[in-house]
Scaffold this active site. Sequence first.
Site: not given
Length: 452
Positions: A42-45
Amino acid sequence: MLYDDVLQTVGQTPMIRLNRVVDGARTPIYAKAEILNPGGSLKDRIGLAIIEAAEESGELRPGGTIVEGTSGNTGVALAMAAAVKGYRCVFTIPDKMSVEKVRLLKAFGAEVIVTPAVTPDHPDYYNNLAKRLAGERPNAILADQFYNPINPQAHYETTGPEIWEQTSGAITHLVASPGTGGTISGVARYLKEKNPEIRVIAGDPIGSIFTSYHRTEQQEPGSPYKVEGVGNDKIPTTLHFDLVDEFRQVCDRDAFHMARRITREEGLFVGGSTGLVVRVAVDLAHELDDPDAFVVCILCDTGERYLSKVYNDEWMQENRMFRPERVTAGYLLDTKADAPPLVAVGPGAPIREALDLIEEHNVSQLPVLEEGHSVGSVTESALLTAVMEDPSRLASEVREVADDPFPVVKANAELSEITGRLTRTTPALLVAENGSVRGILTRYDVIHHLIP
C-alpha cells in the site's frame, strides 16, 4: 491498456472476498488487495505522492537525494519512483526487518543503512539517523512519512474513493493496521465524509503504544514485537486518532498464523501485518453476525518479503510462533498475550497496592507470594467489598483479607490437566518450576489459546 511508466499502474487494486479464513462468518469480508500494487504494498501510493509534492514545492531538485527511515515498504515505493525520475535514495531501516526488504531496497539502487534496536530518543534510532543524514547531504530531502501530511492525503485522494466506489457505498466497517497511520487516517476521513456511520477499527500489535494512547492520550512505553511495519513506539502526526473508532490488539503468533492461512487457503500471498488485519476483521465479522454488514480490510504487503521469517518454519519454531502438539502450562505462560506471566503481591503490602496492580494489569485476581512461595490469594471483588465496607482498609495489609492459595501445577502439566483443574470455584492456577512460582494461568488464558 498502455502505460507510459510503472508509476501509472499504482492504485486501482481489486477488492477480493475472503471465503475460507472467515471460519463460517455470515458477515462478508472483502480485502482491498494492495499487495497487487507494482511495488507490492500500500506504500506505493505515498512514495510517488511525496516525491511529486517535494518537486512542486522546489524542495527536491534534479539530481537530488531522497532520505527516509523505513520498515521497508515505503523505501521500496520511494525507490521505485526515484528510479523512474532519476533520484538517489538513502534509507535507514531497523535491524528487526527481514533480509528480503534490505535486499529489495538495494536492488532498486538504494543505499541502505541497518540501524540497531534502540529507543526513539537515541541518536541512532532509524528515524533520527535519517533526519541527520538528510541535513548533512547536499540537495537531499527527508520523505518524513511519519509526519508528512502528504501521507494520509494520498490515501484520502485515492484509496478511500476506490473503496467507496468498489463497494457502491455499502461498506459498514473498515479494518486496517496503522504504522505511520497514513492509510487508515486518509481512508477513514474520506469514508466518514461519505457516511459518518462507517466504523473504523485499527489492528495493533501487542507491544505497540497506539492502543493505550487511543484510550488514555498518555504515551506509555511499548515493548518488543515481531510483526513488521505496523504499530509503533512513538506517536506520528500522520495517525489521526479521532478518526479511529476502536483499537484491537493481536499477538505476533495469531498474526503470523493468519497470514499463513490466507496464503494457503485464499491464494493471496501476504505478510504478517496483513495477518493481523484479517485476524481483527474475522473476529469482528463473527461479532456482527450480520449478512447485511460489509467489512473491508486492507492487505498491506506481499508475503515475498517474509520468506525468511513468517514463511520459514525454523524461524517460526525458534520464536515459538507455532502451536505445539503438546501444550503445557509453561508454554501457555510463554505465550500469554495481555499480561506478564506473573503479577503478584506480598502479604504485607497494603490493599491499595493490590488494587493498583489489578487495575494496571487488567486482571481480576492476584496470588499472594512470600519469598517465591504462595501463601494466599486475593480477588478484585473481595478487595473492593472490604474497602467499600470500610475505606480505611485501603491501608490494611493484604494478609488480613487473603483467601486460600491458588492450586499449583508443574510447568510440564498438560492442557487436559489444566482445564480439569480450572473450575467455577477455581479461577486460576499457579505454575511452579524449580521449587518456586513462575506464573499464573487463568481461565481466560486457556480460552485465548483454544480460540485463536
